[in-house]
Design an enzyme around this catalytic site. Structure first.
Site, short mmCIF file in Angstrom:
data_model
loop_
_atom_site.label_atom_id
_atom_site.label_comp_id
_atom_site.label_asym_id
_atom_site.label_seq_id
_atom_site.Cartn_x
_atom_site.Cartn_y
_atom_site.Cartn_z
N GLY A 127 0.82 -1.21 0.00
CA GLY A 127 0.00 0.00 0.00
C GLY A 127 0.85 1.25 0.00
CB THR A 163 3.75 -3.58 8.71
OG1 THR A 163 2.36 -3.77 9.01
CG2 THR A 163 3.87 -2.38 7.78
CB ALA A 217 3.11 -1.57 16.32
CG LEU A 253 5.95 -5.05 19.59
CD1 LEU A 253 4.64 -4.75 18.89
CD2 LEU A 253 5.71 -5.33 21.08
CE LYS A 263 12.39 -14.70 10.01
NZ LYS A 263 12.11 -16.15 10.17
CD GLN A 274 7.56 -2.74 7.91
OE1 GLN A 274 7.17 -1.59 7.74
NE2 GLN A 274 7.34 -3.69 7.01
CD GLU A 326 5.21 5.96 7.92
OE1 GLU A 326 4.25 6.17 7.17
OE2 GLU A 326 5.13 5.21 8.90
#
Length: 743
Positions: A244, A472, A514, A635, A638, A643, A710
């Site tokens: 997206g 993500t 998140a 969190l 991996k 990301q 980002e």
């Protein structure tokens, strides 16, 4: 506790995606499905004088051609509709009238029994236009710039703060000065999955919609308001999304067309856009930025001026936070920031990964590099010397800021201390070697969200929220949060998303998912735990009858005493006592605004890049890069690393390749395909390394997470540009940095 958080768990949705069992919006087949094909405007501005669809309608299997002349009534022409990501202004309304507002504007829809027939019929339709003079050149119309309209969006995209100090005086008396302009080209999102909507028309007139979207609740809100439908009559489903990057934050026009046609024909309809049509809505806007910096001999930044001109449409004021970052990162006492918009004959721009942040930092961090060179100080040393623990724009501390550790750890991993500061001083054969670095920053926000948790009769945990996983890893980290909160193995936890009938979640963007949905998942699992504890207290001969909630914990699929883990009861036994029914709970998570507003909440990064530049050809290769990130609690290392790597790849692509080329004679994007819209490919990407700096933040949200979608891209383009300068001695201030600019 299961200690699921922090483990490098593989994506729980990975198998479905690689085996093809994951279905996307245009892959849902239903009986008697029809297909729509959109016709796009051939001019940039003017009006339609005639549409001849007679030849198309002669074809057996063509059901209808929708135009502005026969469009069914829709409610939204009578109201001011806003979606969750709408900027101030009036949103584009397909088929509103004969007016053409931009090149590629959707002007008709052909619906037929097959996609191929609809596409063929569209080619038979003759459209005549009356053209008007259009304006699509940002740099040619800067004199027409205006201040952005203020709307709800300004809460998340604040305008520049008022000037502080005396910039003019401080700049004029500075020992070293930089004053340059930086230009940024238009970019398009280009996710692999094209936009499509499959609208299933039920016998009672209700609609089940499979839509490509970054927010099922947003698409549902759009459909109900635009078409005046009851909330009970519309369900939007979007469990998977093939990329997206912000393009799915607003409902795109194929959704409008598919719903309109389905209701009018009382048939199920699918409308998919072509790759070329992916260039006819939303894009990262072009910008022109003027930056002036003044510094002292000892390396202090005294004066900072950052002005940006952004492109927007004629009907909405799309804004970004482009210029505010310098005042947040650097302790200059004399700062003037300015941001204006130029209305052009394009569709409205749209949020694109790190909107405004990567644009502004791509210019600012190059200017900082230029000033460091003028003073004669190492660019890293300059940033450390001008380090601040406060957000100077708001005069408030950061909730946490481990950027200094990012600088030091990143520099050590990269080997920055071995850098020869002199441009063109490092080479390997016929390649010039350059090392550059830059800073990254992005907001850490939390939004309201709801979630449901159900302990099923077979002792498994099902958690859901109407969020989206845009690639993500949302499925995975929510599974981990739920598993840890209720002490269950991840194999027994199932997280569901992407359905408007699930508890509300906002659009998935801004690096807030998140924190937002994760907090809701944690909250609802804690509330479910309280309910399970109450049931356990009521069990016959319960060892928990006189125990308080703070004395128990959940671990290994059991509820047990903290002081004596041998005193326990299984979750299966608890649910068995519930008369054969599952135990469920729904809860809401809200940001603690009273506490959070006392602080600026941001993610930070330090980026180090090595480039090789062919001395004869000007070809650039990014041979290695290190990004050190302070992103709060990680969190899943991996998916988190994935990301950041993805952001770094895009940053390289942005710095060197991505540009939507406009022919201003036609007001049209000319390279509207993946052959000529160049993006980084495997051969462009080499050694990328990621460091997650330890950072504890108890303020941003209950989980202490900051979001990583980002931050991986923000500092990368400037670091590449700075490395190219170090390699070649040539400063390029116009992105992307293509070969012709280095020859």
């Amino acid at each position: 506790m299961s200690n699921a958080i922090g483990k490098p768990l593989s994506r729980v949705d990975g198998r479905a995606k690689v085996t093809g069992s994951a279905k996307y919006a245009a892959e849902y087949n239903v009986p008697e499905l029809t297909y729509g094909y959109v016709i796009s405007s051939a001019i940039a501005k003017g009006k339609i004088t005639s549409i001849d669809d007679s030849e198309a309608l002669k074809l057996d299997g063509v059901l209808k051609v929708f135009t502005h002349e026969n469009r069914p009534h829709t409610a939204w022409f009578d109201i001011s509709y806003k979606d969750q990501d709408a900027p101030p202004g009036s949103p584009f309304r397909p088929l509103e009238d004969a007016t053409i507002k931009y090149s590629g504007q959707p002007i008709a829809l052909v619906v037929a029994e097959t996609f191929e027939l609809a596409r063929y019929a569209a080619g038979l339709i003759q459209v005549q236009y009356e053209t008007e003079e259009h304006n699509t050149d940002l740099e040619a119309h800067l004199s027409k710039a205006h201040k952005p309209s203020v709307g709800v969006a300004s809460l998340l995209k604040p305008p520049p703060p008022k000037p502080r100090g005396d910039f003019d005086g401080a700049y004029s008396s500075s020992d070293a000065k930089v004053a340059e302009s930086y230009v940024h080209a238009v970019e398009h999102h280009n996710p692999m999955e094209l936009f499509g909507s499959t609208v299933v028309y039920e016998k009672d007139g209700k609609l089940t919609i499979y839509d490509k979207t970054q927010g099922a609740t947003n698409s549902k809100m759009y459909v109900t308001q635009v078409f005046g439908l009851s909330s009970d009559d519309v369900r939007v489903i979007s469990p998977f999304m093939g990329g997206g990057f912000g393009s799915g934050l607003r409902p795109q026009y194929q959704l409008f067309f598919a719903v309109m046609a389905a209701r009018d024909l009382q048939r199920s309809v699918r409308v998919s856009l072509t790759r070329q049509q992916m260039f006819t809505f939303g894009h990262r806007p072009a910008t022109v930025q003027n930056i002036a910096l003044g510094g002292s001999k000892d390396g202090k930044l005294n004066a900072l001026y950052h002005q940006a001109f952004g492109e927007t449409s004629q009907f909405e004021d799309y804004t970004e936070v482009v210029v505010n970052w310098g005042g947040m990162l650097y302790p200059a006492e004399n700062v003037t920031l300015d941001y204006k918009l130029v209305s052009l004959d394009f569709n409205s721009p749209l949020d694109m990964r790190a909107p405004g942040g990567v644009t502004g930092m791509a210019a600012l961090e190059v200017a900082i590099d230029e000033l460091a060179y003028k003073i004669g100080i190492d660019p890293l040393e300059f940033r450390l010397k001008n380090y601040t623990e406060k957000d100077m724009n708001e005069d408030r501390p950061y909730s946490s800021k481990e950027l200094r550790a990012c600088f030091l750890q990143g520099a050590e991993r990269f080997g920055w201390s071995e850098r020869n500061p002199q441009p063109r001083s490092m080479r390997k054969g016929h390649n010039l070697i350059g090392w550059g670095m830059a800073t990254g920053i992005w907001d850490s926000n939390q939004m309201p969200a709801r979630a449901e948790a159900v302990l099923t009769v077979n002792g498994r945990l099902r958690v859901s929220s109407a969020s989206a996983d845009i690639g993500t890893g949302t499925y995975t980290i929510m599974t981990q949060i739920a598993a840890e909160t209720l002490g269950m193995p991840v194999e027994d936890v199932f997280f569901k998303l992407g359905d408007s009938e699930m508890p509300f979640a906002p659009i998935s963007g801004g690096s807030w998912t998140a924190a937002t949905v994760g907090s809701a998942v944690k909250n609802v699992c804690e509330e479910l735990g309280k309910k399970l504890f109450k049931l356990a207290k009521k069990m016959p001969n319960s060892p928990f009858a006189d125990v308080k909630h703070e004395q128990i914990e959940f671990a290994d699929k059991h509820l047990r005493l903290k002081s004596d883990p041998s005193v326990s009861v299984s979750l299966q036994a608890i649910v068995d006592q519930n008369n054969g029914r599952a135990v469920s709970e729904t809860a809401t998570s809200l940001p603690n605004l009273l506490e959070q507003r006392k602080y600026t909440r941001s993610t930070h990064s330090a980026v180090f890049v090595e480039v090789q530049v062919d001395e004869d050809l000007g070809a650039v290769k990014v041979t290695r890069a290190v990004t050190a990130v302070a992103g709060g609690r990680i969190l899943n290392p991996k998916t988190a690393r994935s990301q950041i790597i993805g952001g770094m790849v895009w940053g390289i692509s942005k710095a060197l390749e991505e540009e939507s080329a406009v022919d201003h004679r036609f007001g049209r994007f000319m390279n509207h395909n993946l052959a000529e819209y160049h993006v980084a490919v495997n051969a462009d990407i080499h050694d990328l390394d990621v460091i997650f700096v330890d950072e504890v933040d108890t303020i941003v949200n209950p989980l202490g997470v900051k979001g990583l979608g980002e931050i991986g891209i923000v500092g990368m383009p400037a670091a590449v540009a700075n490395a190219i300068y170090h390699a070649t001695g040539k400063r390029v201030r116009d992105l992307p940095i293509q070969i012709d600019k280095l020859l």
